[in-house]
Design an enzyme around this catalytic site. Structure first.
Site: not given
Ligand code: SPV
Ligand code: MN
Length: 633
Positions: A274, A389
């Site tokens: 977001c 990512r």
């Molecule tokens: C999120 O999804 O808020 C992230 C990546 O920062 S994770 O490591 O998947 O949480």
């Protein structure tokens, strides 16, 4: 017993790695390592100290064992997670709870004994034929009151490599602290690997033991499920912080600079995908961290540190125009792990929204891919996953803030809450005070879901402080912690709410991606009481003249009154409906929600109703600009 433990470790580690552990003189580390050597039965064990040599060993292993592949640019690699392992698995992430313990209906648990049995069954011999990595890290700056030491055991060189980029090495901290025991432990096994990915994702589980401060993760590779120090440690930290006097938050930390060189630090909580990273990366400002912060008070002031040292960012829509600083890091030599993008036969990564044409074919998270290819359910496979990512160290970025590693943290001037909201909130507004901000902006946050978690996208969901997915304590306790935190302060950070996703009736976004920079500069000036604002029932909003000036200064754009009115018109019914939704959640799904929350929301609703009676359902900011409000109210 002790000698037996050490002999077992020595046997699997070999002389050199054994020595690295032996000098730590930490019984809890030895017991942990020995227990999981026995359970997981690796062929050998590697111990990661803080040396560059050890980091390189793990990097090379990831290439050797195929978890990562080299790309065309030096230092760049790609890693793929399995087709069904592309995001955080909220359902399989559970707290191990003793009988009779319940964290409330929004927090998932599993019977402790049952969960421990299940996960240990999955871990049994899971590392046979593989190498175990024992890694030491530090959450937060070294030598800091904020920070927490961690040991990660994993059989994935990709996980160990990612953590080496994302976290500060913590072996020296273990050495310094000696036989201490208040550290976090993580044990991960990717399970059986087939074609480079976890085969048994159906047996994926991520179980969290809050009392023992240990997290188990099996049969998954996606970093959000496996990189213990990220969201799994956040859960442990929230639990630990709740018994102490600090906060563990899903927040970026950044410095906003004015023309005269003044730096004001903000923390910002946004649900995944977001705009959190892109805000913290705005050109001309400086980044401390983009995802997780610890907040503490000192002498009546609030300070924050970045828990991490790297970024695990969403790559979709990263392009040279919108994100020049990240773009540069992703296009120049140096360490970067790309995950779940498309890779051409020339070793060039491609992702959705990178500004170039999507290649006709390549390798992606589904294997060999050609345009138009469908999965077994008949769904078209995108070239690069929406949650693909990049992993990069913040030290690679030119906009890294000089205080990024300050053990004392940075003084927080403002706290921002943001969500994905197409039709309720204005693009930026300021809370009346800490309590109002915590309750109506943080604790009332809703956001439309994204690809960062498994499940349907675009559904509006309650997500208090953008931290709901990671809460390990009852919601009411968490909210009260926030209220208490502010009540101890003499210099209180100003709370703001932003919404980058407001749309018109035709479904077009009302703001450009870059507009957020203007909102940030407006907030900075408000903190320093340099400009006035308009008081509305939901918060203070900008005056047209200030935004007109700032759009010109920041983006060299003429901001029209017409745009201002469209963006800042108060949608009364939508706001009232939101309050009703939030109140229902707190009444039906939260045990013992603080009374003050209902009072503040009721008061806001009443003010909205008054506006409606007077001005109708859509109240233009010009109509609202009648109050006596000046610089502060
Ligand atoms: C999120 O999804 O808020 C992230 C990546 O920062 S994770 O490591 O998947 O949480
Ligand atoms: Mn995050």
């Amino acid at each position: 017993m002790e000698q037996k433990v050490m002999d077992l470790i020595k046997n699997k580690c070999g002389e050199e790695n054994y020595k690295k552990l032996a000098v730590l003189n930490n019984q809890k580390v030895y017991d942990f390592v020995a227990k999981y050597i026995q359970q997981c039965n690796p062929d050998r064990v590697f111990v990661r100290t803080d040396s560059a040599e050890d980091a390189l060993y793990i990097r090379n292993k990831a290439i050797e064992n195929g978890e990562e592949k080299k790309l065309a640019i030096n230092g760049h690699t790609v890693h793929f997670d399995g087709y069904y392992d592309q995001a955080r698995d909220k359902d399989k992430t559970r707290y191990l709870l003793e009988k009779g313990i319940d964290l409330g209906p929004s927090i998932k648990g599993i019977d402790r004994e049952k969960g421990l049995d299940e996960v240990h069954e999955y871990l049994k011999d899971s590392m046979s034929g593989k190498e175990m990595y024992v890694c030491f890290f530090c959450l937060g700056p070294l030598n800091s009151k904020f920070s927490i030491s961690c040991v990660q055991i994993t059989d994935s060189s990709y996980v160990a490599h990612s953590e080496g980029i994302l976290y500060r090495s913590g072996y020296s901290e273990f050495k310094r602290k000696g036989n201490f025991n208040n550290f976090f432990r993580f044990i991960h096994s990717a399970g059986v690997i087939e074609s480079g990915v976890s085969k048994d994702v159906a047996k994926r589980c991520i179980y969290i033991d809050l009392g023992d401060r240990i997290v188990f993760s099996t049969n998954t590779q996606y970093a959000g499920n496996t990189v213990g120090l990220k969201k799994l440690a956040l859960r442990l930290a929230i639990y630990q912080a709740s018994g102490e006097d600090w906060l563990a938050e899903h927040m970026f930390v950044m410095g906003v600079h004015n023309a005269k060189g003044r730096v004001t630090y903000f923390t910002g909580a946004f649900p995944s995908a977001c705009g959190k990273t892109s805000t913290s990366m705005l050109t001309g400002e400086t980044i401390i961290g983009d995802d997780i912060a610890y907040l503490r008070t000192k002498e009546g002031k609030a300070y924050a540190v970045n828990v991490e040292s790297g970024i695990f960012g969403i790559i979709r829509d990263v392009n040279s125009q919108g994100d020049p600083l990240i773009w540069e890091a992703l296009n120049s030599p140096g360490e970067v792990i790309f995950s779940n993008v498309l890779v051409t036969e020339k070793g060039v990564p491609s992702w959705l929204g990178n500004g170039s044409k999507i290649p006709e074919s390549g390798i992606n998270y589904s294997g060999e891919w050609t345009k138009g290819q469908k999965d077994s359910q008949g769904k078209e496979i995108t070239s690069s996953h929406k949650n693909a990512r990049y992993t990069v160290s913040i030290s690679r970025l030119k906009n890294r803030d000089v205080k990024a590693d300050d053990p004392g943290g940075v003084l927080i001037g403002g706290v921002i809450y943001g969500g994905r909201d197409s039709n309720i909130s204005v693009p930026v507004q300021e809370a009346f005070d800490w309590k109002h901000g915590v309750l109506t902006m943080g604790a009332s946050l809703e956001s439309e879901t994204t690809a960062a978690t498994l499940g349907q996208e675009g559904v509006r969901k309650f997500n208090l402080m953008s931290n709901l997915d990671f809460l390990s304590i009852p919601l009411s306790k968490y909210i009260n912690k926030h209220l208490d935190f502010g009540s101890k302060l003499n210099t209180v950070p100003v709370i703001f709410a932003v919404n980058y996703f407001l749309k018109d009736n035709q479904g077009n976004y009302l703001n450009g991606k870059e507009d957020k920079h203007v909102w940030l500069k407006w907030m900075e000036q408000r903190i320093h009481k340099e400009i006035e604002a308009i008081k509305t029932p939901t918060g203070f909003i900008p005056k047209y003249e200030d935004l007109k000036r700032l759009f010109k200064e920041v983006l060299d754009r003429n901001y029209t009154k017409e745009d201002y009115i469209k963006q800042f018109t108060l949608s009364v019914d939508e706001n009232i409906a939101k309050i009703e939704r939030i109140v229902t959640i707190y009444k039906t799904k939260v045990t013992d929600a603080p009374q003050v929350l209902f009072e503040v929301l009721q008061e806001q609703k009443q003010k909205l109703e008054e506006i409606k009676t007077e001005h109708g359902n859509y109240a233009s900011p010009e109509i609202l600009d009648v109050s006596e409000l000046k610089i502060s109210d």
